[in-house]
Design an enzyme around this catalytic site. Structure first.
Site, short mmCIF file in Angstrom:
data_model
loop_
_atom_site.label_atom_id
_atom_site.label_comp_id
_atom_site.label_asym_id
_atom_site.label_seq_id
_atom_site.Cartn_x
_atom_site.Cartn_y
_atom_site.Cartn_z
N ASP A 25 0.86 -1.19 0.00
CA ASP A 25 0.00 0.00 0.00
C ASP A 25 0.89 1.24 0.00
OD1 ASP A 25 -2.50 1.51 0.21
OD2 ASP A 25 -1.87 1.98 2.26
N SER A 26 0.29 2.37 -0.35
CA SER A 26 1.04 3.63 -0.33
C SER A 26 1.47 3.99 1.10
CB SER A 26 0.17 4.75 -0.89
OG SER A 26 -0.97 4.91 -0.07
N TYR A 57 -0.86 8.62 -2.40
CA TYR A 57 -0.86 8.44 -3.85
C TYR A 57 -2.13 9.04 -4.47
CZ TYR A 57 2.81 4.75 -3.89
OH TYR A 57 3.97 4.03 -3.80
N GLY A 58 -3.15 9.23 -3.62
CA GLY A 58 -4.51 9.50 -4.09
C GLY A 58 -4.69 10.62 -5.09
N CYS A 88 -4.36 -1.45 -2.14
CA CYS A 88 -4.52 -0.02 -2.34
C CYS A 88 -5.37 0.17 -3.59
CB CYS A 88 -3.13 0.61 -2.55
SG CYS A 88 -3.17 2.35 -2.98
N ASN A 89 -6.48 0.87 -3.42
CA ASN A 89 -7.38 1.07 -4.57
C ASN A 89 -6.74 1.94 -5.63
OD1 ASN A 89 -10.42 0.12 -3.85
ND2 ASN A 89 -9.27 0.63 -2.02
N THR A 90 -6.02 2.98 -5.19
CA THR A 90 -5.42 3.90 -6.14
C THR A 90 -4.41 3.16 -7.02
OG1 THR A 90 -5.67 5.57 -4.42
CG2 THR A 90 -4.34 6.18 -6.32
N GLU A 175 -3.58 9.21 7.98
CA GLU A 175 -2.11 9.08 8.07
C GLU A 175 -1.56 9.87 9.26
OE1 GLU A 175 0.45 7.53 6.01
OE2 GLU A 175 -1.15 6.32 5.18
N CYS A 209 -11.21 2.88 -0.48
CA CYS A 209 -9.84 3.26 -0.17
C CYS A 209 -9.51 2.53 1.12
CB CYS A 209 -9.72 4.77 0.04
SG CYS A 209 -8.13 5.27 0.73
N THR A 210 -8.36 1.89 1.16
CA THR A 210 -8.07 1.01 2.28
C THR A 210 -7.79 1.76 3.59
OG1 THR A 210 -5.77 0.87 1.52
CG2 THR A 210 -7.27 -0.87 0.81
N HIS A 211 -7.66 3.08 3.52
CA HIS A 211 -7.51 3.87 4.74
C HIS A 211 -8.87 4.10 5.44
CE1 HIS A 211 -3.59 4.89 3.07
NE2 HIS A 211 -3.30 5.60 4.14
N1 DGL Z 1 -4.96 3.40 0.59
C1 DGL Z 1 -4.99 3.87 -0.75
C2 DGL Z 1 -6.24 3.43 -1.47
O1 DGL Z 1 -6.80 2.41 -1.13
C3 DGL Z 1 -4.78 5.33 -1.03
C4 DGL Z 1 -4.11 6.19 -0.10
C5 DGL Z 1 -3.34 7.29 -0.75
O2 DGL Z 1 -3.92 8.29 -1.18
O3 DGL Z 1 -2.15 7.10 -0.83
O4 DGL Z 1 -6.65 4.07 -2.39
#
Ligand code: DGL
Length: 290
Positions: A25-26, A57-58, A88-90, A175, A209-211
Site C-alpha cells: 500500500d502507499s 498516492y490519491g 490499495c485502490n489507487t 495518516e 480506499c483502504t484507509h
Molecule cells: N490506501 C490507498 C487506497 O486504497 C490510497 C491512499 C493514498 O492516497 O495514498 O486508495
C-alpha cells in the site's frame, strides 16, 4: 539410477524456496486488508510494504502512481514474493492492469499481482437491493472510473447506478492519526452528505480506499439508517482464499511459518506506532529503499 538431467531436476525441486505473500500500500491503509487476510489465512507468511515516504498516492497522476507501484512490486518480487496483493485502490486503479499486461510477462510469467477493486465489485451483488451504490475513494480512483467500468464489465450496462465521491481529506487525516475530533467529523459529514445529495437511493456504500475503515465509526454516524457500509478487508481475504484454492501452483510455493514482516520506506520509528494501532498489536518494522 537417476541420470544427470534427473539429478539436476531433483536438486532444483529440493532447493525450491517457499516465500511469503507480498502486500503493498502507499502507506498504512493496506494494513486494514492485511489484518483480515491474516485472520482468514493465518498459516502463510506475509511481507507488508508501505511506501510511507511517498504517501499519499490519491491525488497523484497516473504515471507517478504506476511508476511508484511498479517499483514496489519489483521490490517485493526481488525479496522472493511470488504473489503481491495491491492493498490499495489507487494503485489497483492506476497501475494493476499495466503491471499485469506489460510488466509481468517481462519480469516473470509465474509471478502474480492481484488488486482490490475486482473482488469488491464482485461482492456488491450480495449487498445492494436498490442497485444504487456509492463509492467513496481517492481522487485518483474516482478519476480512473475503475469502479463504474468494472461494475459495468461484470454486471452489464445499466444494472447498477453508481455514484462516486472523492474524499481527498480522509487519507491525510488517517495518516496523521486524526481519527476523531471536530475537524475530522466536519470532513466525514461533508463528503457523506455530498454523496447522498447526489443519489438518495443509495443503499450500499463501498469504502473504496483502504484507509477509510479507520473512519468507519464516524462514517456510520452520517450515512442514512439502513445503508450498508462495506470495507474491503474481509472481501479481499475471502477472494484470496478462493484464489489459492483454485491456483495450486501458486499455493504450493508459499511458505507457511505464520510470520508477518513489515517494511516501510519511511523511518521505522514513525511507522511502528501507527501500524501497531492499525493491526491492534505491537509490531516491528524495517526501513527499505525502493
Ligand atoms: N490506501 C490507498 C487506497 O486504497 C490510497 C491512499 C493514498 O492516497 O495514498 O486508495
Amino acid at each position: 539410477m537417476p541420470g544427470e538431467k534427473e539429478k539436476l531436476l531433483m536438486y532444483s525441486v529440493n532447493m525450491e524456496k517457499k516465500s511469503p505473500i507480498g502486500v503493498f500500500d502507499s502507506g498504512y491503509g493496506g494494513l486494514t486488508i492485511l489484518k483480515e487476510i491474516v485472520q482468514v489465512l493465518p498459516e502463510y507468511d506475509y511481507l507488508y510494504l508501505g511506501d510511507n515516504a511517498r504517501t499519499p498516492y490519491g491525488s497523484r497522476s497516473f504515471d507517478v502512481v504506476y511508476h511508484y507501484t511498479n517499483e514496489a512490486v519489483r521490490k517485493l518480487f526481488s525479496l522472493g514474493c511470488p504473489l503481491v496483493i495491491l492493498a490499495c485502490n489507487t494503485a489497483s486503479a492506476k497501475a494493476l492492469r499495466t503491471i499485469q499486461q506489460t510488466d509481468l510477462p517481462l519480469i516473470d510469467v509465474k509471478k502474480r499481482v492481484l488488486g482490490v477493486i475486482r473482488p469488491s465489485v464482485e461482492a456488491l451483488a450480495l449487498y445492494s437491493r436498490t442497485r444504487h451504490v456509492g463509492i467513496l475513494a481517492t481522487r485518483g480512483t474516482v478519476a480512473s472510473e475503475s469502479y463504474p467500468l468494472e461494475i459495468e464489465k461484470l454486471y452489464g450496462p445499466g444494472v447498477f447506478y453508481v455514484t462516486q465521491k472523492a474524499c481527498p481529506m480522509w487519507v491525510p487525516l488517517v495518516e496523521n492519526n486524526e481519527l476523531s475530533g471536530i475537524g475530522t467529523e466536519y470532513f466525514v459529514k461533508k463528503y457523506i452528505e455530498e454523496l447522498f445529495d447526489c443519489d438518495p437511493l443509495i443503499d450500499t456504500v463501498v469504502l473504496g480506499c483502504t484507509h477509510y475503515p479507520l473512519l468507519r465509526e464516524l462514517i456510520l454516524r452520517y450515512v442514512p439508517q439502513g445503508v450498508k457500509v462495506i470495507g474491503q478487508g474481509h472481501i479481499v481475504a475471502d477472494s484470496l482464499k478462493d484464489y489459492l484454492k483454485r491456483h495450486g501452483e501458486m499455493e504450493s510455493v508459499l511458505s507457511k511459518q505464520r510470520t508477518v514482516r513489515y517494511l516501510t520506506t519511511e523511518q521505522p520509528d514513525l511507522f511502528v506506532p501507527m501500524a501497531g494501532m492499525f493491526m491492534g498489536e505491537k509490531i516491528e518494522a524495517e526501513h527499505i529503499s525502493i
